[in-house]
Structure formats: C-alpha cells, structure tokens
Design an enzyme around this catalytic site. Sequence first.
Site, PDB file in Angstrom:
ATOM      1  N   ASP A  12     -17.448 118.732  38.770  1.00  0.00           N
ATOM      2  CA  ASP A  12     -17.837 119.633  37.699  1.00  0.00           C
ATOM      3  C   ASP A  12     -19.243 119.991  37.520  1.00  0.00           C
ATOM      4  OD1 ASP A  12     -15.054 117.990  36.996  1.00  0.00           O
ATOM      5  OD2 ASP A  12     -14.984 119.843  36.312  1.00  0.00           O
TER       6      ASP A  12
HETATM    7  C1  LIG Z   1     -12.372 121.950  42.123  1.00  0.00           C
HETATM    8  S1  LIG Z   1     -12.041 121.318  40.492  1.00  0.00           S
HETATM    9  C2  LIG Z   1     -13.449 120.515  40.022  1.00  0.00           C
HETATM   10  C3  LIG Z   1     -13.177 119.277  38.897  1.00  0.00           C
HETATM   11  O1  LIG Z   1     -12.327 120.083  37.827  1.00  0.00           O
HETATM   12  C4  LIG Z   1     -11.481 119.203  37.248  1.00  0.00           C
HETATM   13  O2  LIG Z   1     -11.698 118.781  36.176  1.00  0.00           O
HETATM   14  P1  LIG Z   1     -10.682 119.300  35.025  1.00  0.00           P
HETATM   15  O3  LIG Z   1      -9.182 119.110  35.185  1.00  0.00           O
HETATM   16  O4  LIG Z   1     -10.781 118.497  33.465  1.00  0.00           O
HETATM   17  O5  LIG Z   1     -11.039 120.940  34.689  1.00  0.00           O
HETATM   18  C5  LIG Z   1     -11.863 117.883  37.803  1.00  0.00           C
HETATM   19  O6  LIG Z   1     -12.861 116.867  37.631  1.00  0.00           O
HETATM   20  C6  LIG Z   1     -11.991 118.503  39.445  1.00  0.00           C
HETATM   21  O7  LIG Z   1     -12.365 117.353  40.100  1.00  0.00           O
END
Ligand SMILES: CSC[C@H]1O[C@H](OP(=O)(O)O)[C@H](O)[C@@H]1O
Length: 401
Positions: A274
């Site tokens: 992220d």
């Molecule tokens: C390519 S997605 C990157 C990252 O986003 C996800 O978090 P969330 O589902 O809370 O938005 C997850 O940490 C992924 O690795």
Amino acid sequence: MSDRTLQAIKFSKENVTLDILDQLQLPYSTVFIPIKSIQDAFDAIKSMQVRGAPAIAIVGAFAITVDTFNNLKAGISKSVSELLQSIDYLVTSRPTAVNLSNACEEIKSLINEKFELQLIVDQEVYEVLFEYSVALHEDDLANNYKIGSNGLNYIIETLRAQQFTGPFSIMTVCNTGSLATSGHGTALGIIRTVHEQLSKLKTKESFWFETAYPLETRPYNQGAKLTTYELQYENIPFTMICDNMVTSLISTLRKGEKVKDVCAPVKFIIAGADRVVKNGDSANKIGTFQLAAIANYFNTTSASEKEHIKFIIAAPNTTIDRQTPCGDQIVIEERPSNELTTLKGPVLTSDGSVGEKMTVGVATPGIQVWNPAFDVAPHQLIDCIVTEERAIEKINNEFTL
Ligand SMILES: CSC[C@H]1O[C@H](OP(=O)(O)O)[C@H](O)[C@@H]1O
C-alpha cells in the site's frame, strides 16, 4: 455466479459513467454499483466496496472526472477551489495507501498549473481530468503485466542460482489481483504470469510452479473471498490456509510431507503493498510483517540455500512514496471493531444457492479489539521489490528506490 467478472472498475469513455464491482458482495454475488460523485467514491472506498491501493486511486481519479462532468451537464457551477477541497476530502477516505494521495496530488498540480488564475471549473478542466484518469487506468494495467514479467524473471534467476529442481509453491496474502487493480494484479499478477510460463507442462526449466497458498487474510478475508475467487476463475491451482497455519505449512512441506496430496516447498512469499517508502519499508495488509519474519526464520534455520524462501514485495511505482524516509512514519489505518467481532455474508442453503445476507457474531459482544488494517514489513526482511521497471534487490542490505 455464472456472469463472473474480474473487472473491478468499469468506466465508459462514451457516456462518462463509472461503475465498480461491489467487493463486499463477492464471491457470492456480482453486483456493480454506480459512482456518480466524489462523495460516492469516498463512501465506496471507506466501506471497502472497492479496495486495493491501485484500484482506490483509479476509482478516485475517475470519480473526480465523473463528478465534474455531471456538474457541467447539470449546469452546476463549481469553483476550482471547491474542486480542490473535494479532492483533499477524497484522500482522507483511506490514509495508508499512497496511490490515492499520489494521484490526487498530481491532479491538483495539473489544475493549479493549467488553470492557475481560473475561478470556475469548465470544460477544459474536465478534459484534463478525463485524460489523466484514463491514462492512470491504462498505465496501471500495462505496469501490472511488466511487474508479472519482472517477477517471473527474478523467480527463474533465483531458482537457477540455487540449482533448485522440482515443484515449488508461492504463498500470498490479501488480494492483489484484478480486483485490487485495473487488471492482472501485482503480487497475484506475478503468480498469474508464473502459472502461465512455469507450470509443469510449459516450463523449460528443471523446476515448475505447482500451486499457490493464498492466506485467508482476516479480518476482511480478502484472500478467502477475493483471491480464491480469482485463482479458481482462471484454474490456477491453490490451497487456501488460515493466517495462523503459515509456519506449519512451510515446515510440513520442508520435511517432504504432502499437503492435500502435494509436496511443493514454499520458495516465495509474494505480497503487494500500500506504500513502499524510500528505504524499502513496506506497508501492506496486516500480517505481512509476520510473513517476512517467518521467511527469515526458516532461512536462518535452513540446511541449504535450496530451502531458502524469498520474500518479495510487488508494487508499481504509483505505490512508492519517496518523500517518506522510513516505515515508522507511515499512518496505519485502524478499522471498525465490528469487522473483527462479526462476519457479514449471505446464508448458503444446502443446495448451494445464495440466500439472504446476515451478520453473525464471532466474538464476545462488547469486547475491546484492535483492528489495524496494515503493518509495515521492514526492508531488512524484504529480499526484492518488483516494480514495472525492474526487480530491485538490496545492496549492502539497503534498497535504493
Ligand atoms: C495491489 S493491492 C495493494 C494492497 O491493498 C490491499 O489492502 P486493502 O484490501 O485493505 O485495500 C492489500 O494490502 C494489498 O496488498
């Protein structure tokens, strides 16, 4: 689920409309919801109807475009300063992933640069927004295929150097595929590319990709609901495990024992990100730090390098934050307690049909919980950061991003 689709974001250039796949209803129902304003996007991102660092940024950019188009069509006059304020508001929807704030800062710079003295948003402002958001969406897809290819090459070079032979498996956490991006994905994109090129029937090497191990990824269950959905859709072999089964799985396979009739040692743990900061510390879904630490433990206790597990972060440049020196400075989003103490979903009837949605308790009512959505894997535990440009390894245990 006959009309399965793995396209999380649908933007019509002709009609200037934006629809997102409601990921809170997957994998049981495929429901697209319209995003007609910046407020709609804020609500969808905050509630995680759309999630995934790149997808959040793309939906945000498209929402700013659609919001502006709809105001102009309705004859609603908006000032440039109002637009800039609503963009700042959108960024607050989820603070940890840098993609949304990066995209919004670029949009604001474009507006300030091209319309410095302009007071009112007009057609020209809209056209700049349209062009930026379409390019962001299309570039993300192209970048994900490059990440897949760079990740594949790193994996082949690693296994060749170790003189590894036979089947291997890849572990991954959360969801980093088509549902988190514009398509193909980052970490899951590498798994897709590896499956395409290194499965037993296709590989030219002395090793082959046997299976993936997606983690359930509590409490939102992106792995259980979204990654398994993507892998099953494309017939990529996998076995899902709970987040607390990682060490048992790795050690069972390392002893040469089978798991569900397959014995393919975990050779790579690939996670998305992220926010990757300047020294390589990487914020990702909660539980990622633990995976890096577990890989490190098994490597320090392994009999030979052939047993080593590489811990890889896969992320496009849009996820890299070169302004932040180290991971201690990353703001970690804390989410509502009920995401930990309850489960929401449809009743699954005995004949497999999907019934009414309900919420069930999975913890003692009224207890205090802690629910950080992310943690930060320190760069010391990361072997490689794969971007669309290259697979970046450390020199003297330091990344140069
Ligand atoms: C390519 S997605 C990157 C990252 O986003 C996800 O978090 P969330 O589902 O809370 O938005 C997850 O940490 C992924 O690795």
